[in-house]
Design an enzyme around this catalytic site. Structure first.
Site, mmCIF file in Angstrom:
data_model
loop_
_atom_site.group_PDB
_atom_site.id
_atom_site.type_symbol
_atom_site.label_atom_id
_atom_site.label_comp_id
_atom_site.label_asym_id
_atom_site.label_seq_id
_atom_site.Cartn_x
_atom_site.Cartn_y
_atom_site.Cartn_z
ATOM 1 N N CYS A 100 74.126 52.245 -5.242
ATOM 2 C CA CYS A 100 72.670 52.349 -5.388
ATOM 3 C C CYS A 100 72.309 53.644 -6.114
ATOM 4 O O CYS A 100 71.141 53.987 -6.206
ATOM 5 C CB CYS A 100 71.995 52.269 -4.030
ATOM 6 S SG CYS A 100 72.590 53.486 -2.868
ATOM 7 N N GLN B 81 68.837 43.820 4.028
ATOM 8 C CA GLN B 81 68.460 44.089 2.638
ATOM 9 C C GLN B 81 67.030 43.628 2.397
ATOM 10 O O GLN B 81 66.659 42.535 2.821
ATOM 11 C CB GLN B 81 69.409 43.343 1.691
ATOM 12 C CG GLN B 81 70.847 43.829 1.776
ATOM 13 C CD GLN B 81 71.059 45.131 1.030
ATOM 14 O OE1 GLN B 81 70.181 45.611 0.321
ATOM 15 N NE2 GLN B 81 72.230 45.719 1.208
HETATM 16 N N1 SAH Z 1 76.530 46.404 2.432
HETATM 17 C C1 SAH Z 1 75.716 46.822 3.532
HETATM 18 C C2 SAH Z 1 74.817 48.000 3.230
HETATM 19 C C3 SAH Z 1 75.514 49.250 2.866
HETATM 20 S S1 SAH Z 1 74.406 50.621 2.818
HETATM 21 C C4 SAH Z 1 74.822 45.659 3.964
HETATM 22 O O1 SAH Z 1 74.473 44.836 3.150
HETATM 23 O O2 SAH Z 1 74.459 45.629 5.121
HETATM 24 C C5 SAH Z 1 75.513 51.935 3.197
HETATM 25 C C6 SAH Z 1 75.973 51.954 4.636
HETATM 26 O O3 SAH Z 1 76.920 53.005 4.775
HETATM 27 C C7 SAH Z 1 74.886 52.227 5.647
HETATM 28 O O4 SAH Z 1 74.863 51.167 6.567
HETATM 29 C C8 SAH Z 1 75.335 53.548 6.333
HETATM 30 O O5 SAH Z 1 75.042 53.564 7.710
HETATM 31 C C9 SAH Z 1 76.812 53.533 6.098
HETATM 32 N N2 SAH Z 1 77.528 54.834 6.085
HETATM 33 C C10 SAH Z 1 77.076 56.036 5.681
HETATM 34 N N3 SAH Z 1 78.066 56.952 5.716
HETATM 35 C C11 SAH Z 1 79.193 56.309 6.137
HETATM 36 C C12 SAH Z 1 80.533 56.712 6.358
HETATM 37 N N4 SAH Z 1 80.914 57.968 6.148
HETATM 38 N N5 SAH Z 1 81.417 55.785 6.777
HETATM 39 C C13 SAH Z 1 81.019 54.507 6.989
HETATM 40 N N6 SAH Z 1 79.762 54.068 6.804
HETATM 41 C C14 SAH Z 1 78.855 54.951 6.390
#
Ligand code: SAH
Length: 481
Positions: free
Chosen positions: A415, A288
Site C-alpha cells: 500500500c 478491506q
Molecule cells: N491482507 C490482510 C491485510 C494486511 S494489512 C487482509 O486482507 O486482511 C497489514 C497487516 O499487518 C495488519 O493486519 C497489521 O496488523 C499487520 N502487521 C503489522 N506489523 C506486523 C508484523 N510485524 N508482523 C505481522 N503482522 C503485522
C-alpha cells in the site's frame, strides 16, 4: 525566500504524499493543498521555511486540463478525498506513474513488466464502512458527518460520494430519533452526552447492513433502553439492516471504538464475500473497505502466485486471512502470520465458515514467527511467499529469512510504493528479481495506490543460461571474470 502572508503565483507540477499540489517559484518550493498538476494558481503563504513553504489556495488562474468539479460539495474541507478535483483518468495516470517512478528511482530497477493500472468502472460509493462523528453545530443542532481535515470540528455530510448510498437515510432516521428523545451527542470538551459515532457497515454482495451506535457509557443506560429498542425496530424495517449494535466507549480518547459491543437487534455481525470466500464482519473486525477492488487485487496476487494445488505458501501480515483463504483452495497448505490476535481469531473463524482446513495461523511478528518456524521445520519447503505489510514495509530480518527459505516466487502486495521499492531493491540483492508490477486503484479520489509485484528467485539455471549466451558471443573466459 518568501515569508508568511506573501501571495505567490505558480504552476503546479507535482503532487505530494498527502495529495497537495507542489510548485516552484524562483527555486522556492510551495505546497498548495487542493491544487493539482497543471494548475496555475495564486496562493497565500501560511507557513514559510527556508527552502519551502505551505500556501493556501486563493484562486485557480488557469485550470489544469485535468481539473474537474468535485462531486462532493465539502471535498475541500473534508480532506477524506484529496484528488476529487482531478479527472479519474488523470488520477489513475498519476498513481501508475508514482508506482513506476518509485520502483525505478528508489528501487533502482528498470527491467520489469509494468501493467496498466486497474481502476474502477464507477469510482464512487465504493466504501463499505463509514464512521460518522456526531455533535452539535453552532446553533445547537445535531450534526453528523466528518471531521474537517486534521481537526475535531464536524462538517455536516451524510451523503459522502464514496460511501454507501443507503447511509444518508439511516443517519436522518437516527437524527430525528435523537431529537425526539433528547438524546445528546457526546461533547469532547465537557465529556457529557451519549452518542459519539455512528458506524455503518455494508455488505457489497449480500447487501446486509450493520448500524452500530458508539456510546459514551459502559452499558446501555436503562432510561434509554426503550428508545434504543424503538430505533432498532425502525432501522430493521429495512430488510437489509440485519444487525443493530451498540459499542461502549466511555474513555477520553481519539480511538473511535471501545472494546465491548452489544447486539440490540438482529445478528452481531454481517456477512460479505471477496471472490467466493465468505467473511463474518463484526463492528470491530478489520475488513478491506473496497470489496470490488480488493477482489481484483487479490485475484492478481493469486495469479502471480501461480499455484497448481501442490504448493506450500506463507501469507505474511495476513490480517483476517483474506489472502490466505483466497489462496488456500489452490494450494496444499497455507500458513498465515499476523500481529493482532483478534484478526487471527477472525481468520480462523473465516476458515471454518468456508470449510477450509488447509490453513494454519500464527499470532506474532512475522519477523519473529517465520524465522522460528523455519528453524523448527527445516524440511518444510515453502514454494510461494505472499507479503502484504503495512505502510512501513517489511522488516529486513523478514526479507532475509524469505530469501533463506529459497521459495521460488514472492508476491508482494503493497500500500506504499516507496517502501515497496526499497524492499524490492533489498530482495534484488538477495537474488529475487522483480518480474511483474501491477498497480490497482483501491481508493479512488485518495492519493493511495496498491501494487502487486511478482518476484522470482534467480535460480542457478538462470546463471547457466547467461554463461551460455556469453559462450555464444565467443567471449574469452578471462573477460568473463
Ligand atoms: N491482507 C490482510 C491485510 C494486511 S494489512 C487482509 O486482507 O486482511 C497489514 C497487516 O499487518 C495488519 O493486519 C497489521 O496488523 C499487520 N502487521 C503489522 N506489523 C506486523 C508484523 N510485524 N508482523 C505481522 N503482522 C503485522
Amino acid at each position: 525566500m518568501y515569508k508568511k502572508d506573501d501571495v505567490v503565483t505558480l504552476t503546479i507540477d507535482d503532487i505530494g504524499v498527502d495529495g497537495e499540489g507542489i510548485g516552484k517559484i524562483d527555486g522556492y518550493t510551495v505546497f498548495v493543498k487542493d491544487a493539482i498538476i497543471g494548475d496555475t494558481v495564486t496562493a497565500k503563504i501560511i507557513k514559510a521555511k527556508k527552502n519551502y513553504g505551505y500556501g493556501r489556495l486563493l484562486e485557480v488562474i488557469e485550470p489544469s486540463k485535468d481539473r474537474v468539479n468535485s462531486v462532493c460539495p465539502v471535498a475541500r474541507q473534508c480532506g477524506g478525498c484529496q484528488l476529487q478535483q482531478m479527472s479519474y483518468e488523470a488520477q489513475l495516470e498519476f498513481k501508475a506513474n508514482k508506482v513506476r517512478k518509485n520502483i525505478e528511482r528508489i528501487g533502482g530497477l528498470t527491467d520489469f513488466e509494468f501493467f496498466p493500472i486497474i481502476g474502477m468502472d464507477k469510482p464512487y460509493n465504493y466504501r463499505n464502512k463509514a464512521q460518522y462523528p456526531v455533535g452539535l453545530d453552532k446553533n445547537g443542532e445535531i450534526v453528523m458527518g466528518f471531521y474537517a481535515g486534521r481537526t475535531h470540528s464536524i462538517i455536516s455530510c451524510t451523503d459522502c460520494a464514496i460511501g454507501a448510498r443507503e447511509n444518508a437515510h439511516i443517519l436522518k432516521m437516527i437524527r430525528d430519533w435523537m431529537s425526539k428523545y433528547s438524546i445528546k451527542p457526546y461533547n469532547e470538551v465537557t465529556k457529557a452526552g451519549l452518542i459519539r459515532h455512528i458506524l455503518i457497515r455494508n455488505g457489497y454482495h449480500t447487501k446486509e447492513i450493520m448500524v452500530c451506535f458508539v456510546i459514551n457509557a459502559n452499558k446501555l443506560p436503562s432510561k434509554k433502553e426503550a428508545a434504543f429498542r424503538e430505533i432498532a425496530g425502525k432501522l430493521c424495517e429495512d430488510k437489509n439492516v440485519v444487525s443493530v449494535m451498540v459499542n461502549f466507549n466511555d474513555e477520553d480518547t481519539n480511538v473511535i471504538l471501545g472494546r465491548q459491543c452489544d447486539c440490540i437487534s438482529g445478528k452481531s455481525y454481517i456477512e460479505d464475500y471477496i471472490g467466493d470466500i465468505k467473511f463474518g464482519i463484526s463492528p470491530l473486525s478489520f475488513f478491506q473497505v473496497n470489496p470490488v477492488q480488493t477482489e481484483k487485487l487479490y485475484k492478481k496476487a493469486l495469479e502471480f502466485a501461480g499455484l497448481t494445488g501442490n504448493e506450500t505458501v506463507w501469507d505474511m501480515y495476513c490480517g483476517i486471512g483474506t489472502i490466505s483463504l483466497f489462496l488456500a483452495k489452490n494450494a496444499k497448505k497455507v500458513y498465515g502470520v499476523e500481529i493482532v490476535p483478534q484478526a487471527i481469531e477472525d481468520a480462523r473463524n473465516n476458515a471454518i465458515l468456508n470449510n477450509i482446513t488447509n490453513t494454519e495461523f500464527f499470532v506474532g511478528k512475522a519477523e519473529e514467527v517465520v524465522p522460528e518456524f523455519a528453524s523448527k521445520n527445516p524440511d518444510t519447503r515453502i514454494d510461494v511467499v505472499v507479503v502484504d505489510p503495512p505502510r512501513k514495509g517489511c522488516d529486513e530480518t523478514l526479507l532475509n529469512t524469505i530469501a533463506r527459505m529459497q521459495s521460488e516466487r514472492v508476491v508482494y502486495v503493497s500500500c506504499d510504493s516507496a517502501t515497496l521499492a526499497r524492499d524490492l531493491k533489498i530482495m534484488d540483492g538477495l537474488g529475487y528479481k522483480t518480474v511483474k508490477v501491477q498497480p490497482v486503484d483501491q481508493f479512488p479520489h485518495s492519493v493511495h495506490v496498491e501494487t502487486v509485484v511478482l518476484l522470482s528467485q534467480q535460480k542457478p539455471d538462470d546463471y547457466v543460461e547467461v554463461e551460455l549466451e556469453l559462450d555464444e558471443l565467443d567471449v574469452t573466459s578471462a573477460e568473463r571474470r
